[in-house]
Design a protein around this motif. Structure first.
Motif, mmCIF file in Angstrom:
data_model
loop_
_atom_site.group_PDB
_atom_site.id
_atom_site.type_symbol
_atom_site.label_atom_id
_atom_site.label_comp_id
_atom_site.label_asym_id
_atom_site.label_seq_id
_atom_site.Cartn_x
_atom_site.Cartn_y
_atom_site.Cartn_z
ATOM 1 N N ALA A 16 0.835 -1.209 0.000
ATOM 2 C CA ALA A 16 0.000 0.000 0.000
ATOM 3 C C ALA A 16 0.865 1.253 0.000
ATOM 4 C CB ALA A 16 -0.940 -0.010 1.197
ATOM 5 N N VAL A 17 1.944 1.247 0.768
ATOM 6 C CA VAL A 17 2.854 2.394 0.807
ATOM 7 C C VAL A 17 3.514 2.565 -0.556
ATOM 8 C CG1 VAL A 17 5.008 3.278 1.795
ATOM 9 C CG2 VAL A 17 3.246 2.335 3.285
ATOM 10 N N LEU A 18 3.987 1.469 -1.146
ATOM 11 C CA LEU A 18 4.659 1.562 -2.441
ATOM 12 C C LEU A 18 3.711 2.020 -3.549
ATOM 13 C CD1 LEU A 18 6.946 -1.588 -2.308
ATOM 14 C CD2 LEU A 18 7.600 0.810 -2.039
ATOM 15 N N ALA A 19 2.440 1.680 -3.440
ATOM 16 C CA ALA A 19 1.463 2.109 -4.444
ATOM 17 C C ALA A 19 1.256 3.622 -4.406
ATOM 18 C CB ALA A 19 0.140 1.389 -4.223
ATOM 19 N N GLN A 20 1.519 4.257 -3.263
ATOM 20 C CA GLN A 20 1.323 5.700 -3.117
ATOM 21 C C GLN A 20 2.636 6.481 -3.136
ATOM 22 O OE1 GLN A 20 -0.792 6.162 0.547
ATOM 23 N NE2 GLN A 20 -2.671 5.251 -0.246
ATOM 24 N N ALA A 21 3.733 5.817 -3.459
ATOM 25 C CA ALA A 21 5.045 6.472 -3.419
ATOM 26 C C ALA A 21 5.130 7.625 -4.422
ATOM 27 C CB ALA A 21 6.147 5.461 -3.701
ATOM 28 N N VAL A 22 5.680 8.740 -3.949
ATOM 29 C CA VAL A 22 5.880 9.904 -4.818
ATOM 30 C C VAL A 22 7.352 10.078 -5.178
ATOM 31 C CG1 VAL A 22 3.839 11.149 -4.023
ATOM 32 C CG2 VAL A 22 6.027 11.465 -2.835
ATOM 33 N N PRO A 66 22.469 -1.720 -3.244
ATOM 34 C CA PRO A 66 21.765 -0.627 -2.572
ATOM 35 C C PRO A 66 20.341 -1.035 -2.190
ATOM 36 C CG PRO A 66 22.494 0.010 -4.777
ATOM 37 C CD PRO A 66 22.720 -1.443 -4.634
ATOM 38 N N LEU A 67 19.807 -0.341 -1.213
ATOM 39 C CA LEU A 67 18.412 -0.507 -0.825
ATOM 40 C C LEU A 67 17.608 0.620 -1.448
ATOM 41 C CD1 LEU A 67 18.881 -1.344 2.952
ATOM 42 C CD2 LEU A 67 18.449 -2.930 1.080
ATOM 43 N N ILE A 68 16.419 0.295 -1.928
ATOM 44 C CA ILE A 68 15.528 1.290 -2.520
ATOM 45 C C ILE A 68 14.263 1.337 -1.669
ATOM 46 C CG2 ILE A 68 14.204 1.967 -4.558
ATOM 47 C CD1 ILE A 68 16.211 0.381 -6.252
ATOM 48 N N TYR A 69 13.889 2.552 -1.273
ATOM 49 C CA TYR A 69 12.688 2.766 -0.471
ATOM 50 C C TYR A 69 11.717 3.654 -1.226
ATOM 51 C CZ TYR A 69 15.384 1.051 3.499
ATOM 52 O OH TYR A 69 16.131 0.280 4.345
ATOM 53 N N ALA A 73 3.905 10.939 0.118
ATOM 54 C CA ALA A 73 3.862 12.379 0.373
ATOM 55 C C ALA A 73 3.814 12.673 1.870
ATOM 56 C CB ALA A 73 2.651 12.987 -0.321
ATOM 57 N N GLU A 74 3.285 11.740 2.658
ATOM 58 C CA GLU A 74 3.205 11.918 4.109
ATOM 59 C C GLU A 74 4.505 11.552 4.804
ATOM 60 O OE1 GLU A 74 0.913 9.777 2.505
ATOM 61 O OE2 GLU A 74 -0.447 11.446 2.153
ATOM 62 N N GLY A 75 5.459 10.996 4.074
ATOM 63 C CA GLY A 75 6.736 10.640 4.652
ATOM 64 C C GLY A 75 6.877 9.184 5.061
ATOM 65 N N ARG A 76 5.855 8.367 4.831
ATOM 66 C CA ARG A 76 5.960 6.937 5.131
ATOM 67 C C ARG A 76 6.845 6.286 4.080
ATOM 68 N NH1 ARG A 76 0.714 3.918 5.648
ATOM 69 N NH2 ARG A 76 2.123 2.416 6.603
ATOM 70 N N SER A 77 7.620 5.309 4.486
ATOM 71 C CA SER A 77 8.509 4.643 3.536
ATOM 72 C C SER A 77 8.372 3.125 3.652
ATOM 73 C CB SER A 77 9.958 5.048 3.765
ATOM 74 O OG SER A 77 10.390 4.618 5.024
ATOM 75 N N ALA A 78 8.701 2.455 2.552
ATOM 76 C CA ALA A 78 8.649 0.990 2.503
ATOM 77 C C ALA A 78 9.771 0.514 1.583
ATOM 78 C CB ALA A 78 7.306 0.522 1.981
ATOM 79 N N LEU A 79 10.369 -0.600 1.962
ATOM 80 C CA LEU A 79 11.447 -1.174 1.180
ATOM 81 C C LEU A 79 10.897 -1.812 -0.082
ATOM 82 C CD1 LEU A 79 14.467 -1.985 1.071
ATOM 83 C CD2 LEU A 79 13.812 -4.088 2.246
ATOM 84 N N VAL A 80 11.548 -1.512 -1.208
ATOM 85 C CA VAL A 80 11.179 -2.134 -2.477
ATOM 86 C C VAL A 80 11.880 -3.491 -2.520
ATOM 87 C CG1 VAL A 80 11.364 -1.991 -4.980
ATOM 88 C CG2 VAL A 80 10.919 0.068 -3.644
ATOM 89 N N THR A 81 11.100 -4.554 -2.664
ATOM 90 C CA THR A 81 11.677 -5.894 -2.759
ATOM 91 C C THR A 81 11.817 -6.280 -4.218
ATOM 92 O OG1 THR A 81 9.494 -6.892 -2.559
ATOM 93 C CG2 THR A 81 10.750 -6.626 -0.530
ATOM 94 N N SER A 82 12.506 -7.365 -4.479
ATOM 95 C CA SER A 82 12.793 -7.761 -5.856
ATOM 96 C C SER A 82 11.569 -8.249 -6.606
ATOM 97 C CB SER A 82 13.875 -8.841 -5.876
ATOM 98 O OG SER A 82 13.439 -9.957 -5.149
#
Length: 83
Positions: A16-22, A66-69, A73-82
């Motif tokens: 859900a966080v990754l779907a809203q990533a800006v 590297p790690l990609i997060y 817009a609210e500042g929440r972050s989530a790790l992008v997995t493979s």
């Protein structure tokens, strides 16, 4: 008929966080307290930035990835997995 595995609540929240990533932040660990960092507006650009960071910062200890997060817009972050 194949049975589908139930999605873990933490995985659903991460998606859900990754779907809203800006934006996407990239971090490559260089050593004690040191990181190479970059940011991109799309996941594809973040992956390109990740490859650039690896090329610019070779490690004598083998290949570090590297790690990609994804950051909302609210500042929440989530790790992008493979996957």
């Amino acid at each position: 008929m194949k049975s589908r595995r139930k999605v873990h609540p933490a995985d659903a929240a991460n998606a859900a966080v990754l779907a809203q990533a800006v934006r996407y932040d990239v971090a490559l660990f260089l050593g004690t307290g040191r990181y190479a960092r970059a940011s991109a507006l799309s996941l594809e650009d973040a992956r390109i930035e990740a490859m650039r960071l690896v090329a610019e910062n070779p490690s004598p200890f083998g290949k570090r990835l590297p790690l990609i997060y994804g950051v909302t817009a609210e500042g929440r972050s989530a790790l992008v997995t493979s996957n």
